[in-house]
Each structure stands twice: as structure tokens, then as C-alpha cells.
Design a protein around this motif. Structure first.
Motif, PDB file in Angstrom:
ATOM      1  N   PRO A   1       6.206  12.528   2.937  1.00 53.20           N
ATOM      2  CA  PRO A   1       7.013  11.323   2.729  1.00 53.20           C
ATOM      3  C   PRO A   1       7.153  11.055   1.244  1.00 53.20           C
ATOM      4  CG  PRO A   1       4.804  10.749   3.463  1.00 53.20           C
ATOM      5  CD  PRO A   1       4.913  12.241   3.596  1.00 53.20           C
ATOM      6  N   ALA A   2       8.330  10.627   0.822  1.00 50.42           N
ATOM      7  CA  ALA A   2       8.584  10.357  -0.595  1.00 50.42           C
ATOM      8  C   ALA A   2       8.039   8.982  -0.944  1.00 50.42           C
ATOM      9  CB  ALA A   2      10.078  10.433  -0.889  1.00 50.42           C
ATOM     10  N   GLU A   3       6.746   8.919  -1.184  1.00 51.57           N
ATOM     11  CA  GLU A   3       6.123   7.655  -1.557  1.00 51.57           C
ATOM     12  C   GLU A   3       5.615   7.751  -2.988  1.00 51.57           C
ATOM     13  OE1 GLU A   3       6.245   5.041   0.052  1.00 51.57           O
ATOM     14  OE2 GLU A   3       6.705   5.638   2.101  1.00 51.57           O
ATOM     15  N   PRO A   4       5.921   6.820  -3.845  1.00 51.09           N
ATOM     16  CA  PRO A   4       6.756   5.643  -3.590  1.00 51.09           C
ATOM     17  C   PRO A   4       8.237   5.999  -3.578  1.00 51.09           C
ATOM     18  CG  PRO A   4       6.016   5.668  -5.858  1.00 51.09           C
ATOM     19  CD  PRO A   4       5.351   6.822  -5.197  1.00 51.09           C
ATOM     20  N   ARG A   5       8.928   5.613  -2.520  1.00 57.47           N
ATOM     21  CA  ARG A   5      10.302   6.036  -2.300  1.00 57.47           C
ATOM     22  C   ARG A   5      11.218   5.650  -3.456  1.00 57.47           C
ATOM     23  NH1 ARG A   5      14.943   4.060  -1.397  1.00 57.47           N
ATOM     24  NH2 ARG A   5      16.558   5.211  -0.268  1.00 57.47           N
ATOM     25  N   GLU A   6      11.135   4.375  -3.903  1.00 59.71           N
ATOM     26  CA  GLU A   6      12.048   3.916  -4.937  1.00 59.71           C
ATOM     27  C   GLU A   6      11.903   4.728  -6.215  1.00 59.71           C
ATOM     28  OE1 GLU A   6       9.983   2.076  -3.250  1.00 59.71           O
ATOM     29  OE2 GLU A   6      11.113   0.523  -2.175  1.00 59.71           O
ATOM     30  N   VAL A   7      10.667   5.081  -6.537  1.00 59.74           N
ATOM     31  CA  VAL A   7      10.411   5.841  -7.766  1.00 59.74           C
ATOM     32  C   VAL A   7      10.945   7.255  -7.646  1.00 59.74           C
ATOM     33  CG1 VAL A   7       8.630   6.800  -9.256  1.00 59.74           C
ATOM     34  CG2 VAL A   7       8.419   4.452  -8.418  1.00 59.74           C
ATOM     35  N   LEU A   8      10.566   7.958  -6.581  1.00 62.31           N
ATOM     36  CA  LEU A   8      10.947   9.356  -6.455  1.00 62.31           C
ATOM     37  C   LEU A   8      12.448   9.532  -6.256  1.00 62.31           C
ATOM     38  CD1 LEU A   8       7.887  10.650  -4.469  1.00 62.31           C
ATOM     39  CD2 LEU A   8       8.673  11.512  -6.674  1.00 62.31           C
TER      40      LEU A   8
ATOM     41  N   LEU B   1     -12.232  -0.012  -0.721  1.00 64.43           N
ATOM     42  CA  LEU B   1     -12.138  -1.464  -0.643  1.00 64.43           C
ATOM     43  C   LEU B   1     -11.510  -1.844   0.681  1.00 64.43           C
ATOM     44  CD1 LEU B   1     -10.581  -2.131  -4.176  1.00 64.43           C
ATOM     45  CD2 LEU B   1     -12.978  -2.508  -3.575  1.00 64.43           C
ATOM     46  N   THR B   2     -11.772  -3.060   1.153  1.00 61.42           N
ATOM     47  CA  THR B   2     -11.049  -3.549   2.314  1.00 61.42           C
ATOM     48  C   THR B   2      -9.614  -3.867   1.883  1.00 61.42           C
ATOM     49  OG1 THR B   2     -11.537  -5.880   1.926  1.00 61.42           O
ATOM     50  CG2 THR B   2     -13.179  -4.597   3.180  1.00 61.42           C
ATOM     51  N   PRO B   3      -8.690  -4.020   2.831  1.00 59.02           N
ATOM     52  CA  PRO B   3      -7.323  -4.388   2.431  1.00 59.02           C
ATOM     53  C   PRO B   3      -7.274  -5.668   1.599  1.00 59.02           C
ATOM     54  CG  PRO B   3      -7.324  -3.637   4.700  1.00 59.02           C
ATOM     55  CD  PRO B   3      -8.768  -3.720   4.281  1.00 59.02           C
ATOM     56  N   LEU B   4      -8.059  -6.684   1.977  1.00 64.89           N
ATOM     57  CA  LEU B   4      -8.061  -7.936   1.226  1.00 64.89           C
ATOM     58  C   LEU B   4      -8.630  -7.731  -0.173  1.00 64.89           C
ATOM     59  CD1 LEU B   4      -7.571 -10.942   1.025  1.00 64.89           C
ATOM     60  CD2 LEU B   4      -9.807 -11.332   2.098  1.00 64.89           C
ATOM     61  N   GLN B   5      -9.699  -6.964  -0.291  1.00 66.75           N
ATOM     62  CA  GLN B   5     -10.269  -6.693  -1.608  1.00 66.75           C
ATOM     63  C   GLN B   5      -9.271  -5.944  -2.490  1.00 66.75           C
ATOM     64  OE1 GLN B   5     -13.771  -4.573  -0.340  1.00 66.75           O
ATOM     65  NE2 GLN B   5     -15.104  -6.368  -0.523  1.00 66.75           N
ATOM     66  N   PHE B   6      -8.556  -4.986  -1.898  1.00 64.24           N
ATOM     67  CA  PHE B   6      -7.559  -4.221  -2.646  1.00 64.24           C
ATOM     68  C   PHE B   6      -6.432  -5.138  -3.130  1.00 64.24           C
ATOM     69  CE2 PHE B   6      -3.752  -1.424  -2.733  1.00 64.24           C
ATOM     70  CZ  PHE B   6      -4.191  -0.491  -3.680  1.00 64.24           C
ATOM     71  N   LEU B   7      -5.960  -6.023  -2.248  1.00 65.25           N
ATOM     72  CA  LEU B   7      -4.925  -6.984  -2.610  1.00 65.25           C
ATOM     73  C   LEU B   7      -5.404  -7.891  -3.739  1.00 65.25           C
ATOM     74  CD1 LEU B   7      -2.253  -8.551  -2.136  1.00 65.25           C
ATOM     75  CD2 LEU B   7      -3.450  -9.821  -0.325  1.00 65.25           C
ATOM     76  N   THR B   8      -6.629  -8.397  -3.628  1.00 68.20           N
ATOM     77  CA  THR B   8      -7.170  -9.298  -4.642  1.00 68.20           C
ATOM     78  C   THR B   8      -7.305  -8.600  -5.982  1.00 68.20           C
ATOM     79  OG1 THR B   8      -8.373 -10.534  -2.933  1.00 68.20           O
ATOM     80  CG2 THR B   8      -9.093 -10.826  -5.217  1.00 68.20           C
TER      81      THR B   8
ATOM     82  N   ARG C   1       0.426   3.403   4.644  1.00 62.47           N
ATOM     83  CA  ARG C   1       1.375   2.339   4.984  1.00 62.47           C
ATOM     84  C   ARG C   1       0.862   0.990   4.504  1.00 62.47           C
ATOM     85  NH1 ARG C   1       2.538   2.713  11.248  1.00 62.47           N
ATOM     86  NH2 ARG C   1       3.554   0.714  10.785  1.00 62.47           N
ATOM     87  N   ILE C   2      -0.418   0.722   4.751  1.00 63.59           N
ATOM     88  CA  ILE C   2      -0.996  -0.557   4.342  1.00 63.59           C
ATOM     89  C   ILE C   2      -1.014  -0.665   2.822  1.00 63.59           C
ATOM     90  CG2 ILE C   2      -3.075  -1.993   4.393  1.00 63.59           C
ATOM     91  CD1 ILE C   2      -3.748  -0.648   7.100  1.00 63.59           C
ATOM     92  N   GLU C   3      -1.430   0.404   2.160  1.00 68.03           N
ATOM     93  CA  GLU C   3      -1.492   0.396   0.695  1.00 68.03           C
ATOM     94  C   GLU C   3      -0.110   0.166   0.090  1.00 68.03           C
ATOM     95  OE1 GLU C   3      -2.985   3.244  -3.017  1.00 68.03           O
ATOM     96  OE2 GLU C   3      -3.363   3.842  -0.940  1.00 68.03           O
ATOM     97  N   ASN C   4       0.902   0.843   0.624  1.00 68.24           N
ATOM     98  CA  ASN C   4       2.257   0.664   0.110  1.00 68.24           C
ATOM     99  C   ASN C   4       2.754  -0.756   0.306  1.00 68.24           C
ATOM    100  OD1 ASN C   4       2.407   3.329  -0.701  1.00 68.24           O
ATOM    101  ND2 ASN C   4       3.444   4.021   1.151  1.00 68.24           N
ATOM    102  N   GLN C   5       2.431  -1.345   1.466  1.00 68.38           N
ATOM    103  CA  GLN C   5       2.851  -2.723   1.733  1.00 68.38           C
ATOM    104  C   GLN C   5       2.227  -3.675   0.716  1.00 68.38           C
ATOM    105  OE1 GLN C   5       5.064  -3.250   4.011  1.00 68.38           O
ATOM    106  NE2 GLN C   5       5.148  -5.464   4.159  1.00 68.38           N
TER     107      GLN C   5
ATOM    108  N   PHE D   1      -9.410   1.617   6.111  1.00 65.00           N
ATOM    109  CA  PHE D   1      -8.942   1.416   4.744  1.00 65.00           C
ATOM    110  C   PHE D   1     -10.103   1.522   3.758  1.00 65.00           C
ATOM    111  CE2 PHE D   1      -7.200  -0.733   1.077  1.00 65.00           C
ATOM    112  CZ  PHE D   1      -5.856  -0.403   1.114  1.00 65.00           C
ATOM    113  N   LYS D   2     -11.218   0.891   4.087  1.00 65.55           N
ATOM    114  CA  LYS D   2     -12.359   0.931   3.171  1.00 65.55           C
ATOM    115  C   LYS D   2     -12.927   2.338   3.073  1.00 65.55           C
ATOM    116  CE  LYS D   2     -16.572  -1.433   1.824  1.00 65.55           C
ATOM    117  NZ  LYS D   2     -17.475  -2.574   2.049  1.00 65.55           N
ATOM    118  N   GLN D   3     -12.902   3.067   4.161  1.00 64.78           N
ATOM    119  CA  GLN D   3     -13.430   4.437   4.154  1.00 64.78           C
ATOM    120  C   GLN D   3     -12.627   5.329   3.205  1.00 64.78           C
ATOM    121  OE1 GLN D   3     -13.900   6.137   8.076  1.00 64.78           O
ATOM    122  NE2 GLN D   3     -13.779   8.232   7.291  1.00 64.78           N
ATOM    123  N   GLU D   4     -11.316   5.121   3.152  1.00 62.19           N
ATOM    124  CA  GLU D   4     -10.461   5.990   2.344  1.00 62.19           C
ATOM    125  C   GLU D   4     -10.204   5.466   0.937  1.00 62.19           C
ATOM    126  OE1 GLU D   4      -6.949   7.512   4.232  1.00 62.19           O
ATOM    127  OE2 GLU D   4      -7.835   7.392   6.229  1.00 62.19           O
ATOM    128  N   VAL D   5     -10.154   4.145   0.781  1.00 63.78           N
ATOM    129  CA  VAL D   5      -9.796   3.555  -0.509  1.00 63.78           C
ATOM    130  C   VAL D   5     -11.023   3.038  -1.257  1.00 63.78           C
ATOM    131  CG1 VAL D   5      -8.397   1.761  -1.639  1.00 63.78           C
ATOM    132  CG2 VAL D   5      -7.501   2.976   0.345  1.00 63.78           C
TER     133      VAL D   5
END
Length: 259
Positions: free
Chosen positions: A88-95, A183-190, A143-147, A177-181
Motif C-alpha cells: 500500500p502506498a502509505e503515506p498515500r498523499e506523500v508518495l 505505545l498504546t494508541p492513546l499514548q502514541f496520540l498524546t 491503519r490506526i497509526e495512519n489515522q 498496537f503496543k506490541q508493534e509500536v
């Protein structure tokens, strides 16, 4: 290194005969879908995916409904893909923007080509290098990270509401999410919002209130923002004085610097 040798476009096309290149080939599918056929495998693609084909790999391209794409050949790519892949072309807008600009400048004068194509080649390969196996997240986590990356400056972005649209439990999403990144999604957002705030404090050192900085950075509550900021940086937002060259840089500013 990462030198763009050729850039072309396919208008609506139904098949490309068997061929191979001595260089790397990158194909950005701009519309339609189809199948890349190799000696030992078939890879399906659709709009906003990128096919990465290593040198000297015979292949053909077919689609009964037709496809369009931007394709390019590069030499000395710093990529570790051993086999053809479609990603997938992520980030789509950039690529999408980089491929489009590369085609435009390839069609311009020799002076413009020699000045700008090396930069676009480096940007494209640097971005794609993050999609190599050692950097890849699962599709769900991506998907979550991109959002989050698309929406973190918006104080009205509701992460929990978005996660509830996914067909998985909140506990499962948080764990994955925490296993791969890390951080939890909320921690990543913060974290992204706090980095954004530090950048805004550096850019608007005068004339902007802490409440305005908080909202510009994705926080609705200035007191909550100040508490989190002090916990991360050791000082309140009002007293924040980044060392020269150490302040966080937004994705847009990174792109400006690289260009």
C-alpha cells in the motif's frame, strides 16, 4: 544512488508484455487493478498500491478492465526487497505527490531534471525503505497509526470513537498496537500532540496564548495540556525554551528541509 533514470505514465492499459529491466522498477497504480505475473508467482494490485520489482526480474502486467499508473526505473536503490512485492502506498498523499512530481520534472528540461530528480529519487526510496520488512507493521496497526498521524492536530479527533469502528475489541487493538509500536494508541496520540506543541511553542514564541497553543496542538483542555507537557519536558509550556536545533520538527517541515 537512488537515481531516477526514467519515468513514464500508462493511460488506460490492459496488458504489458513480458519484459525485464536491469534496474529497479517502481509502479504506482493510480487507478484500476490487475495482476503482475512473474515466473513463479502472481501479485495482485489495485489503486494506490506500489509494485517494487528488483532488477532482472521478468514480468508482465494484465487487467481485463484496464489500469493506469506511473512507473519509473532507478539505479543503485537502497532497498532490501529480494523478491517482487506490492505494498500500500502509505503515506498515500506523500508518495502520490512524489511520483507525480517525478513524472512532471522528467518531462522538463535537462537542467530541471538534473537538479530535481535526484532529490525526488532520494525521497521516494527513503519513504519506501520504511515499508521494508523490518519496519512493517501489520495492516491493522498501520491503519490506526495512519489515522492518528492524519488527525492528531485536531482537538476534536476522537480516538476511541474511531477505534470502535474497527471490528475488534478495544483490549485487542490496544495490545496489538503496543506490541508493534511500543505505545498504546492513546499514548502514541498524546506523544504526537506534545511534539506538535513543542514545535508550536518554538514557532510562536510571542503573541500566542498557552490556550491557543494547546488547541493548535490537539488539546481541548489547557490545564491538562500543561500538566502533560511538564511531565514530558520537565518545564511548563510557558517556560519552555528548546535548545537550538533540538526542537521537534513537523512532517511538513521535514519535507521542506529535505527538499
Amino acid at each position: 544512488m537512488n537515481e531516477i533514470l526514467y519515468v513514464g505514465k500508462h493511460a488506460v492499459t490492459y496488458s504489458v508484455n513480458w519484459h525485464a529491466h536491469e534496474t529497479w522498477e517502481l509502479i504506482y497504480c493510480t487507478s484500476g487493478h490487475g495482476t503482475l505475473i512473474f515466473r513463479d508467482r502472481e501479485l495482485h494490485y489495485r489503486a494506490d498500491t506500489i509494485a517494487i520489482i528488483p532488477p532482472n526480474t521478468p514480468h508482465c502486467n494484465v487487467d481485463s478492465d484496464g489500469f493506469t499508473n506511473i512507473h519509473m526505473n532507478l539505479s543503485d536503490c537502497v532497498l532490501t526487497f529480494r523478491e517482487p512485492v506490492v505494498l500500500p502506498a502509505e503515506p498515500r498523499e506523500v508518495l502520490h505527490g512524489l511520483f507525480t512530481a517525478s513524472f512532471y520534472y522528467y518531462s522538463r528540461s535537462e537542467a530541471e531534471r538534473s537538479m530535481l530528480l535526484p532529490l525526488y529519487g532520494q525521497l521516494i526510496i527513503s519513504t519506501l525503505s520504511l515499508l521494508q520488512p523490518e519496519h512493517l507493521h501489520s495492516e491493522l496497526v498501520q491503519r490506526i497509526e495512519n489515522q492518528i498521524l492524519h488527525n492528531y492536530p485536531d482537538p476534536d479527533f476522537n480516538l476511541n470513537a474511531y477505534l470502535q469502528t474497527l471490528p475488534f475489541s478495544f483490549a485487542y487493538l490496544k495490545r496489538m498496537f503496543k506490541q508493534e509500536v511500543g505505545l498504546t494508541p492513546l499514548q502514541f496520540l498524546t506523544e504526537k500532540r506534545l511534539e506538535n506543541a513543542a514545535g508550536n511553542l518554538s514557532a510562536f514564541s510571542e503573541g500566542v496564548s498557552i490556550s491557543e497553543i494547546a488547541r493548535m496542538s490537539g488539546f481541548n483542555e489547557p490545564l491538562y495540556f500543561s500538566r502533560l507537557f511538564k511531565k514530558k519536558y520537565g518545564v511548563s509550556p510557558r517556560n519552555y525554551r528548546p535548545e537550538k536545533g533540538s526542537e521537534p520538527v513537523s512532517n511538513a517541515d521535514e519535507m521542506k528541509i529535505m527538499l
